[in-house]
Enzyme design. Structure first.
Site, PDB file in Angstrom:
ATOM      1  N   LYS A  12       0.843  -1.210   0.000  1.00  0.00           N
ATOM      2  CA  LYS A  12       0.000   0.000   0.000  1.00  0.00           C
ATOM      3  C   LYS A  12       0.868   1.245   0.000  1.00  0.00           C
ATOM      4  O   LYS A  12       2.041   1.214   0.405  1.00  0.00           O
ATOM      5  CB  LYS A  12      -0.930   0.026   1.210  1.00  0.00           C
ATOM      6  CG  LYS A  12      -0.260  -0.064   2.592  1.00  0.00           C
ATOM      7  CD  LYS A  12       0.096   1.240   3.257  1.00  0.00           C
ATOM      8  CE  LYS A  12       0.595   1.037   4.695  1.00  0.00           C
ATOM      9  NZ  LYS A  12       1.358   2.161   5.254  1.00  0.00           N
ATOM     10  N   SER A 105       2.081  -6.441   7.144  1.00  0.00           N
ATOM     11  CA  SER A 105       0.648  -6.469   7.456  1.00  0.00           C
ATOM     12  C   SER A 105      -0.125  -7.167   6.343  1.00  0.00           C
ATOM     13  O   SER A 105      -1.082  -7.907   6.595  1.00  0.00           O
ATOM     14  CB  SER A 105       0.114  -5.043   7.602  1.00  0.00           C
ATOM     15  OG  SER A 105       0.832  -4.350   8.588  1.00  0.00           O
ATOM     16  N   SER A 106       0.281  -6.899   5.096  1.00  0.00           N
ATOM     17  CA  SER A 106      -0.396  -7.518   3.961  1.00  0.00           C
ATOM     18  C   SER A 106      -0.154  -9.029   3.951  1.00  0.00           C
ATOM     19  O   SER A 106      -1.073  -9.819   3.695  1.00  0.00           O
ATOM     20  CB  SER A 106       0.123  -6.883   2.663  1.00  0.00           C
ATOM     21  OG  SER A 106      -0.584  -7.370   1.559  1.00  0.00           O
ATOM     22  N   ASP A 138      -2.502  -1.913  10.534  1.00  0.00           N
ATOM     23  CA  ASP A 138      -2.748  -1.887   9.086  1.00  0.00           C
ATOM     24  C   ASP A 138      -3.372  -3.180   8.559  1.00  0.00           C
ATOM     25  O   ASP A 138      -3.768  -3.245   7.391  1.00  0.00           O
ATOM     26  CB  ASP A 138      -1.434  -1.667   8.318  1.00  0.00           C
ATOM     27  CG  ASP A 138      -0.856  -0.278   8.526  1.00  0.00           C
ATOM     28  OD1 ASP A 138      -1.558   0.587   9.077  1.00  0.00           O
ATOM     29  OD2 ASP A 138       0.307  -0.073   8.122  1.00  0.00           O
TER      30      ASP A 138
HETATM   31  O1  C5P Z   1       0.176  -1.705  14.802  1.00  0.00           O
HETATM   32  P1  C5P Z   1       1.601  -1.711  14.406  1.00  0.00           P
HETATM   33  O2  C5P Z   1       2.324  -2.927  14.868  1.00  0.00           O
HETATM   34  O3  C5P Z   1       1.822  -1.407  12.976  1.00  0.00           O
HETATM   35  O4  C5P Z   1       2.232  -0.476  15.177  1.00  0.00           O
HETATM   36  C1  C5P Z   1       3.572  -0.417  15.601  1.00  0.00           C
HETATM   37  C2  C5P Z   1       3.705   0.649  16.662  1.00  0.00           C
HETATM   38  O5  C5P Z   1       3.432   1.936  16.121  1.00  0.00           O
HETATM   39  C3  C5P Z   1       2.739   0.509  17.814  1.00  0.00           C
HETATM   40  O6  C5P Z   1       3.271  -0.319  18.823  1.00  0.00           O
HETATM   41  C4  C5P Z   1       2.564   1.922  18.289  1.00  0.00           C
HETATM   42  O7  C5P Z   1       3.641   2.291  19.115  1.00  0.00           O
HETATM   43  C5  C5P Z   1       2.682   2.736  17.027  1.00  0.00           C
HETATM   44  N1  C5P Z   1       1.382   3.070  16.426  1.00  0.00           N
HETATM   45  C6  C5P Z   1       0.622   4.089  16.978  1.00  0.00           C
HETATM   46  N2  C5P Z   1      -0.586   4.403  16.434  1.00  0.00           N
HETATM   47  C7  C5P Z   1      -1.058   3.769  15.348  1.00  0.00           C
HETATM   48  C8  C5P Z   1      -0.307   2.722  14.763  1.00  0.00           C
HETATM   49  C9  C5P Z   1       0.906   2.397  15.323  1.00  0.00           C
HETATM   50  O8  C5P Z   1       1.026   4.711  17.963  1.00  0.00           O
HETATM   51  N3  C5P Z   1      -2.235   4.106  14.827  1.00  0.00           N
END
Ligand code: C5P
Length: 286
Positions: A12, A105-106, A138
């Site tokens: 993406k 994520s994908s 994501d």
């Molecule tokens: O959800 P994901 O593993 O992609 O996110 C990695 C880190 O990025 C999370 O642990 C968080 O610290 C931060 N994050 C955030 N807000 C989001 C997505 C991610 O603070 N909407």
């Protein structure tokens, strides 16, 4: 009974990404963003295992951690459905990692959709979406299977019709870790709230220019290559922007521009590729 699937997991781009606040309970960031699917894919080969084990091998590309997001996705689905079946996952990684392109994520979303069929699992869609959100912010987007207007921390999705477009995508040799970008005290977290109707009203010629990426100034401080890449694009008459938490950049190519425009990139060790929007996720009707 089908015991093997070869599936594609697309990347993406975030055409814009605004941070509009934080979730009080866990500090996760509330965002608004348009996510578009592009034709840069990883491939997952899923082979049924009757012994209940979940295993993974890397076919090509950078070695991933043993318990990567695909394996965690499979484990979470196994736990949620009580399936006694397992899977061997062969992953052919092509999407750059630590790029903000959603590759991991994908892969996880494709793994979930593939395993639902391989294991004949009957998990209702809302439960699958919830499980996906627990894996990463994501992942639900990739299950939706359409371009999307995304809000909340990534769980509020509205399908979007985006005009077909081509982009020059650049990834410097260094990557960026998402948590580090979101944790920065310098991050702007108070962007004004936009509306999907205001966004759509820009029309096909300008919709990709909407807004900005609020994560970009922080990423630029940590990774000087981002400024270098933006400068390189601007010298070619292209307006670049970072996707997600970086470090990849993209710039829309004018219609009719030759496809190999600028291939080569700012230096030999950059990955450069012309990408097009997908009409739909390859597994959109799964
Ligand atoms: O959800 P994901 O593993 O992609 O996110 C990695 C880190 O990025 C999370 O642990 C968080 O610290 C931060 N994050 C955030 N807000 C989001 C997505 C991610 O603070 N909407």
């Amino acid at each position: 009974m089908k015991t093997l699937y070869d599936l594609q997991a697309p990347a993406k781009l975030n055409t814009f990404l605004h941070i509009v606040g934080r979730r009080p309970e866990d500090g996760y960031h509330l965002l608004q963003s348009a996510f578009v699917l592009i034709d840069w894919h990883d491939t997952l080969h899923l082979e049924l295992r009757h012994d209940g084990q979940i295993s993974r091998e890397d076919e090509a590309g950078p070695g991933l951690p043993g318990r990567d997001l695909c394996v965690r996705a499979a484990q979470a689905l196994q736990a949620a459905t009580g399936s006694t079946l397992g899977v061997h996952i062969r992953l052919h990684k092509r999407i750059p990692t630590q790029a903000g392109m959603g590759g991991g994520s994908s892969d996880a979303a494709t793994c979930l959709l593939g395993l639902m069929r391989l294991w004949k699992a009957a998990l209702p869609r809302p439960a699958l979406m919830q499980l996906a959100l627990g894996l990463g912010a994501d992942v639900p987007f990739f299950l939706l299977g359409r371009h999307a207007w995304v809000e909340g921390v990534g769980e509020r999705l509205q399908a979007l019709d985006m005009p077909p477009a081509r982009f020059l995508v650049l990834k410097p040799p260094v990557g960026l870790a998402t948590p580090q970008i979101f944790a920065s005290p310098e991050l702007r977290r108070d962007s004004e709230t936009a509306t999907i109707s205001g966004f759509a009203a820009l029309g096909p010629d300008h919709i990709y220019e909407f807004g900005r990426n609020d994560l970009q100034p922080v990423a630029q401080q940590l990774c000087p290559e981002i400024a270098q890449g933006l400068q390189w694009l601007s010298e070619r008459g292209l307006k670049g922007r970072m996707t997600g938490s970086g470090s990849a950049l993209f710039a829309r190519l004018p219609d009719g521009a030759e496809a190999n425009r600028g291939l080569g990139g700012p230096a030999d060790d950059w990955v450069v590729r012309v990408c097009s929007t997908l009409q739909m996720h390859p597994l959109a009707d799964w």
